[in-house]
Design a protein around this motif. Structure first.
Motif, PDB file in Angstrom:
ATOM      1  N   ILE A   5       0.797  -1.301   0.212  1.00 13.78           N
ATOM      2  CA  ILE A   5       0.454   0.021  -0.356  1.00 13.78           C
ATOM      3  C   ILE A   5       1.055   1.667   0.055  1.00 13.78           C
ATOM      4  O   ILE A   5       1.534   1.371   1.011  1.00 13.78           O
ATOM      5  CB  ILE A   5      -1.080   0.131   1.433  1.00 13.78           C
ATOM      6  N   HIS A   6       0.691   2.379  -1.043  1.00 15.05           N
ATOM      7  CA  HIS A   6       2.053   3.390  -1.410  1.00 15.05           C
ATOM      8  C   HIS A   6       1.714   4.646  -0.676  1.00 15.05           C
ATOM      9  O   HIS A   6       0.366   4.232   0.267  1.00 15.05           O
ATOM     10  CB  HIS A   6       2.161   3.662  -2.471  1.00 15.05           C
ATOM     11  N   GLY A   7       2.304   5.487   0.485  1.00 16.84           N
ATOM     12  CA  GLY A   7       2.366   6.158   0.436  1.00 16.84           C
ATOM     13  C   GLY A   7       0.901   7.557  -0.101  1.00 16.84           C
ATOM     14  O   GLY A   7       0.534   7.284  -1.785  1.00 16.84           O
ATOM     15  N   PHE A   8       0.925   8.793   0.662  1.00 18.62           N
ATOM     16  CA  PHE A   8      -0.030   9.822   0.208  1.00 18.62           C
ATOM     17  C   PHE A   8       0.533  10.071  -1.424  1.00 18.62           C
ATOM     18  O   PHE A   8       2.045  10.448  -1.394  1.00 18.62           O
ATOM     19  CB  PHE A   8       0.219  11.361   0.704  1.00 18.62           C
ATOM     20  N   GLY A   9      -0.033  10.344  -2.448  1.00 18.05           N
ATOM     21  CA  GLY A   9       0.198  10.970  -3.725  1.00 18.05           C
ATOM     22  C   GLY A   9       1.143  10.117  -4.992  1.00 18.05           C
ATOM     23  O   GLY A   9       1.784   9.990  -5.434  1.00 18.05           O
ATOM     24  N   GLY A  10       1.861   8.956  -4.066  1.00 12.42           N
ATOM     25  CA  GLY A  10       2.197   7.496  -5.171  1.00 12.42           C
ATOM     26  C   GLY A  10       1.528   6.596  -5.974  1.00 12.42           C
ATOM     27  O   GLY A  10       0.076   6.917  -6.174  1.00 12.42           O
ATOM     28  N   SER A  11       1.789   5.718  -5.910  1.00  6.67           N
ATOM     29  CA  SER A  11       0.877   4.873  -7.293  1.00  6.67           C
ATOM     30  C   SER A  11       1.925   3.540  -6.977  1.00  6.67           C
ATOM     31  O   SER A  11       3.058   2.905  -6.776  1.00  6.67           O
ATOM     32  CB  SER A  11       1.661   5.136  -8.273  1.00  6.67           C
ATOM     33  N   GLY A  12       1.216   2.561  -7.103  1.00  7.02           N
ATOM     34  CA  GLY A  12       1.399   0.656  -7.425  1.00  7.02           C
ATOM     35  C   GLY A  12       2.918   0.908  -7.777  1.00  7.02           C
ATOM     36  O   GLY A  12       3.322  -0.404  -8.409  1.00  7.02           O
ATOM     37  N   MET A 100      -3.860  21.961  -4.022  1.00  5.28           N
ATOM     38  CA  MET A 100      -3.218  21.561  -4.931  1.00  5.28           C
ATOM     39  C   MET A 100      -2.414  20.219  -4.035  1.00  5.28           C
ATOM     40  O   MET A 100      -1.660  20.818  -3.382  1.00  5.28           O
ATOM     41  CB  MET A 100      -3.094  22.005  -6.272  1.00  5.28           C
ATOM     42  N   ALA A 101      -2.128  19.085  -4.882  1.00  5.45           N
ATOM     43  CA  ALA A 101      -0.855  18.016  -4.505  1.00  5.45           C
ATOM     44  C   ALA A 101      -0.363  17.186  -4.559  1.00  5.45           C
ATOM     45  O   ALA A 101      -1.086  17.067  -5.945  1.00  5.45           O
ATOM     46  CB  ALA A 101      -2.031  16.963  -2.576  1.00  5.45           C
ATOM     47  N   PRO A 102       0.432  17.076  -5.061  1.00  8.99           N
ATOM     48  CA  PRO A 102       1.602  16.175  -6.167  1.00  8.99           C
ATOM     49  C   PRO A 102       0.967  14.862  -6.478  1.00  8.99           C
ATOM     50  O   PRO A 102       1.059  14.517  -5.399  1.00  8.99           O
ATOM     51  CB  PRO A 102       2.979  16.196  -6.395  1.00  8.99           C
ATOM     52  N   ASN A 103       1.083  14.388  -7.707  1.00 13.90           N
ATOM     53  CA  ASN A 103       0.573  12.299  -7.645  1.00 13.90           C
ATOM     54  C   ASN A 103       2.131  12.284  -8.381  1.00 13.90           C
ATOM     55  O   ASN A 103       2.753  13.023  -9.359  1.00 13.90           O
ATOM     56  CB  ASN A 103      -0.082  12.543  -9.266  1.00 13.90           C
ATOM     57  N   PHE A 104       2.741  11.372  -7.541  1.00 13.32           N
ATOM     58  CA  PHE A 104       3.902  11.223  -8.091  1.00 13.32           C
ATOM     59  C   PHE A 104       4.570  10.735  -9.351  1.00 13.32           C
ATOM     60  O   PHE A 104       5.040  10.446  -9.540  1.00 13.32           O
ATOM     61  CB  PHE A 104       5.014  10.699  -6.593  1.00 13.32           C
ATOM     62  N   SER A 109      -1.499  16.437 -10.621  1.00  8.31           N
ATOM     63  CA  SER A 109      -1.452  16.948  -9.654  1.00  8.31           C
ATOM     64  C   SER A 109      -3.148  16.792  -9.043  1.00  8.31           C
ATOM     65  O   SER A 109      -3.910  16.774  -9.795  1.00  8.31           O
ATOM     66  CB  SER A 109      -1.714  19.058  -8.956  1.00  8.31           C
ATOM     67  N   PHE A 110      -3.624  17.129  -8.045  1.00  8.18           N
ATOM     68  CA  PHE A 110      -5.002  16.468  -7.381  1.00  8.18           C
ATOM     69  C   PHE A 110      -4.834  17.388  -6.513  1.00  8.18           C
ATOM     70  O   PHE A 110      -4.555  17.785  -5.856  1.00  8.18           O
ATOM     71  CB  PHE A 110      -5.389  14.770  -7.073  1.00  8.18           C
ATOM     72  N   GLU A 111      -7.145  17.249  -6.161  1.00 10.67           N
ATOM     73  CA  GLU A 111      -6.919  18.357  -4.942  1.00 10.67           C
ATOM     74  C   GLU A 111      -7.589  17.786  -3.786  1.00 10.67           C
ATOM     75  O   GLU A 111      -8.482  16.598  -3.445  1.00 10.67           O
ATOM     76  CB  GLU A 111      -8.686  19.451  -5.651  1.00 10.67           C
ATOM     77  N   TRP A 112      -6.458  17.764  -2.718  1.00 14.15           N
ATOM     78  CA  TRP A 112      -6.472  17.229  -1.330  1.00 14.15           C
ATOM     79  C   TRP A 112      -7.350  18.312  -0.452  1.00 14.15           C
ATOM     80  O   TRP A 112      -7.698  19.070  -0.014  1.00 14.15           O
ATOM     81  CB  TRP A 112      -4.934  16.889  -0.711  1.00 14.15           C
TER      82      TRP A 112
END
Length: 189
Positions: A5-12, A100-104, A109-112
């Motif tokens: 399970i990845h962290g905030f703004g992360g991905s698989g 606005m937060a980053p998608n790494f 970005s996405f709105e948090w």
């Protein structure tokens, strides 16, 4: 099966997810690292469906915010979990990234939102003696205070290192310990 399970703004598809994917493939163990929504309710719904579809026969590895979700799922389903620099109070620590937060993955970005922080509060669980956690912490974590995890998970097994960072440098050196903790025979740690 082991779920990362990845962290905030992360991905698989993040660095740790890929390292774990390669490792678990090399030892012929089922592993998935899904790319999850940033919306907490959707994250939990997705992970609960995965856990329940496998009959609850899964182990968890959670990093940062993923560690928070892993704590919730481990408590709910009685699962083993490895937590890597876990976020213990994300509804507090993630206040500083409202907006606005980053998608790494792709630098989009996405709105948090405040509503997301409220959702996180619904998944807080109190540590119980039956907790089944192996917690990896680096004191040099620039985003989270490692002592929160130590104080919140008093019955966990810990590996605490000086230095390091939030991303947990050199995670690979713990792969065999993680394997033995989650799926191995005996108690190596």
């Amino acid at each position: 099966m082991t779920i990362y399970i990845h962290g905030f703004g992360g991905s698989g598809c993040g660095v740790k997810a890929e390292l774990f994917r390669i490792y678990f493939k090399s030892i012929n163990q089922p592993f998935i690292a899904p790319s999850l929504s940033y919306v907490p309710h959707l994250v939990i719904k997705t992970l609960e469906e995965i856990v329940e579809s496998d009959g609850g026969n899964v182990n968890l590895i959670g990093s940062s915010l993923g560690g928070f979700y892993a704590i919730y799922l481990a408590q709910k389903y009685g699962l083993k979990a490895v937590l890597i620099n876990p976020s213990i109070n994300p509804d507090e620590t993630l206040k500083k990234v409202l907006g606005m937060a980053p998608n790494f993955y792709d630098n989009s970005s996405f709105e948090w939102r405040e509503s997301h922080l409220e959702m996180l509060k619904e998944y807080r669980v109190e540590a119980k003696k039956r907790d089944n956690f192996f917690v990896l912490l680096q004191k040099g974590d620039e985003l989270l205070d490692y002592r929160e995890a130590v104080n919140s998970l008093p019955y966990a097994k810990f590996a605490i290192e000086e230095g390091g960072s939030h991303s947990f440098e050199n995670i690979e050196k713990y792969f065999d310990d993680i394997k033995w903790y989650l799926i191995g025979c005996g108690n190596r740690i």
